[in-house]
Design an enzyme around this catalytic site. Sequence first.
Site, mmCIF file in Angstrom:
data_model
loop_
_atom_site.group_PDB
_atom_site.id
_atom_site.type_symbol
_atom_site.label_atom_id
_atom_site.label_comp_id
_atom_site.label_asym_id
_atom_site.label_seq_id
_atom_site.Cartn_x
_atom_site.Cartn_y
_atom_site.Cartn_z
ATOM 1 N N ARG A 177 16.582 -30.922 8.854
ATOM 2 C CA ARG A 177 15.525 -30.071 9.370
ATOM 3 C C ARG A 177 15.904 -28.639 9.050
ATOM 4 O O ARG A 177 16.941 -28.157 9.478
ATOM 5 C CB ARG A 177 15.456 -30.301 10.882
ATOM 6 C CG ARG A 177 14.200 -29.853 11.506
ATOM 7 C CD ARG A 177 14.153 -30.334 12.941
ATOM 8 N NE ARG A 177 15.097 -29.646 13.797
ATOM 9 C CZ ARG A 177 14.890 -29.380 15.063
ATOM 10 N NH1 ARG A 177 13.769 -29.765 15.637
ATOM 11 N NH2 ARG A 177 15.769 -28.760 15.781
ATOM 12 N N THR A 182 12.308 -23.099 9.432
ATOM 13 C CA THR A 182 10.913 -23.585 9.490
ATOM 14 C C THR A 182 10.775 -24.837 10.355
ATOM 15 O O THR A 182 9.672 -25.212 10.722
ATOM 16 C CB THR A 182 10.421 -23.952 8.081
ATOM 17 O OG1 THR A 182 11.215 -25.067 7.616
ATOM 18 C CG2 THR A 182 10.593 -22.801 7.110
ATOM 19 N N ASP A 237 22.851 -31.016 19.586
ATOM 20 C CA ASP A 237 22.669 -31.479 18.203
ATOM 21 C C ASP A 237 23.392 -32.808 18.011
ATOM 22 O O ASP A 237 24.626 -32.868 18.021
ATOM 23 C CB ASP A 237 23.223 -30.416 17.235
ATOM 24 C CG ASP A 237 22.899 -30.756 15.794
ATOM 25 O OD1 ASP A 237 23.230 -31.876 15.341
ATOM 26 O OD2 ASP A 237 22.299 -29.913 15.112
ATOM 27 N N ASP A 287 25.913 -33.062 14.969
ATOM 28 C CA ASP A 287 27.151 -32.300 15.201
ATOM 29 C C ASP A 287 28.031 -32.998 16.234
ATOM 30 O O ASP A 287 29.256 -33.055 16.082
ATOM 31 C CB ASP A 287 26.827 -30.880 15.682
ATOM 32 C CG ASP A 287 26.348 -29.998 14.538
ATOM 33 O OD1 ASP A 287 26.510 -30.393 13.373
ATOM 34 O OD2 ASP A 287 25.813 -28.906 14.826
HETATM 35 C C1 PRP Z 1 18.177 -33.976 13.730
HETATM 36 C C2 PRP Z 1 17.945 -35.368 14.264
HETATM 37 C C3 PRP Z 1 16.628 -35.718 13.653
HETATM 38 C C4 PRP Z 1 15.901 -34.395 13.613
HETATM 39 C C5 PRP Z 1 14.918 -34.366 14.754
HETATM 40 O O1 PRP Z 1 18.660 -34.023 12.442
HETATM 41 O O2 PRP Z 1 18.972 -36.271 13.957
HETATM 42 O O3 PRP Z 1 16.722 -36.252 12.340
HETATM 43 O O4 PRP Z 1 16.890 -33.376 13.813
HETATM 44 O O5 PRP Z 1 14.168 -33.212 14.705
HETATM 45 P P1 PRP Z 1 12.618 -33.216 14.355
HETATM 46 O O6 PRP Z 1 11.996 -34.298 15.148
HETATM 47 O O7 PRP Z 1 12.166 -31.839 14.806
HETATM 48 O O8 PRP Z 1 12.456 -33.396 12.880
HETATM 49 P P2 PRP Z 1 19.145 -32.714 11.647
HETATM 50 O O9 PRP Z 1 18.016 -32.130 10.875
HETATM 51 O O10 PRP Z 1 19.853 -31.799 12.598
HETATM 52 O O11 PRP Z 1 20.125 -33.304 10.578
HETATM 53 P P3 PRP Z 1 21.493 -34.096 10.767
HETATM 54 O O12 PRP Z 1 21.136 -35.477 11.229
HETATM 55 O O13 PRP Z 1 22.039 -34.076 9.399
HETATM 56 O O14 PRP Z 1 22.352 -33.366 11.760
HETATM 57 N N1 URA Z 2 17.896 -32.494 16.604
HETATM 58 C C1 URA Z 2 18.943 -32.685 17.450
HETATM 59 O O1 URA Z 2 20.002 -33.194 17.048
HETATM 60 N N2 URA Z 2 18.784 -32.308 18.722
HETATM 61 C C2 URA Z 2 17.651 -31.765 19.194
HETATM 62 O O2 URA Z 2 17.582 -31.444 20.391
HETATM 63 C C3 URA Z 2 16.582 -31.571 18.290
HETATM 64 C C4 URA Z 2 16.739 -31.964 17.002
#
Ligand code: PRP
Ligand code: URA
Length: 209
Positions: free
Chosen positions: A104, A108, A200, A203
């Site tokens: 994400r 944006t 997150d 993380d």
């Molecule tokens: C996080 C999570 C989802 C997304 C949710 O991933 O694991 O995939 O955000 O957010 P959304 O519903 O607003 O799209 P992230 O983009 O942080 O990537 P990661 O899994 O690599 O940490």
């Molecule tokens: N992605 C995450 O990992 N946590 C949130 O709260 C939103 C998006």
Amino acid sequence: MGKLYVFDHPLIQHKLTYIRDKKTGTKEFREIVDELAALMAFEITRNLPLEEVEVETPVSIAKSNVLAGKKLGIIPILRAGLGMVDGILKLIPTAKVGHVGLYRDPETLQPVEYYVKLPSDINERELIVVDPMLATGGSAIEAIHSLKKRGAVNIKFMCIIAAPEGIEALQKAHDDVEIYVAGLDEKLNEKGYIVPGLGDAGDRLFGTK
Ligand code: PRP
Ligand code: URA
């Protein structure tokens, strides 16, 4: 509209509390996500079709049930979805695993696709897309678009925590997809994080910042 199911099993609710806690470290967080994924898989598969077979016990022949050869696929959204795969595979070891890589954009909040690798027969499989978090819904919506574009027709989405905004957006974009969540939270904050959520997920699973 895609139906919404909230897992109300006490073990699921109990474990969810521990991963919300900011004092829970990476090792324990990862272990609990794994356990939660297994428990959620147990619940989501309760209606899989069975067929009767005969098995020879040490005493006699028993008529007994086995899964009726339903082909399943687990699709983690990278990277946080990876944390849920092993837990599910413990219960469904023959499921195939496909990967959709999305992140994400922090400015944006739009999902950016960077990797897709799927079983060749996804059109014949019942797919469970997994990601711990459904926030704006952008990532799940895009991942499911990506699967449908490649022929998938039977898709469920399973996450640990969802925001109402994400549920609404996902139901609107893919009204054929059932949504399964362990925790339905209050809202998103101005940075697109789920409140109260767990922070997150990626993380916390992988010890990054
Ligand atoms: C996080 C999570 C989802 C997304 C949710 O991933 O694991 O995939 O955000 O957010 P959304 O519903 O607003 O799209 P992230 O983009 O942080 O990537 P990661 O899994 O690599 O940490
Ligand atoms: N992605 C995450 O990992 N946590 C949130 O709260 C939103 C998006």
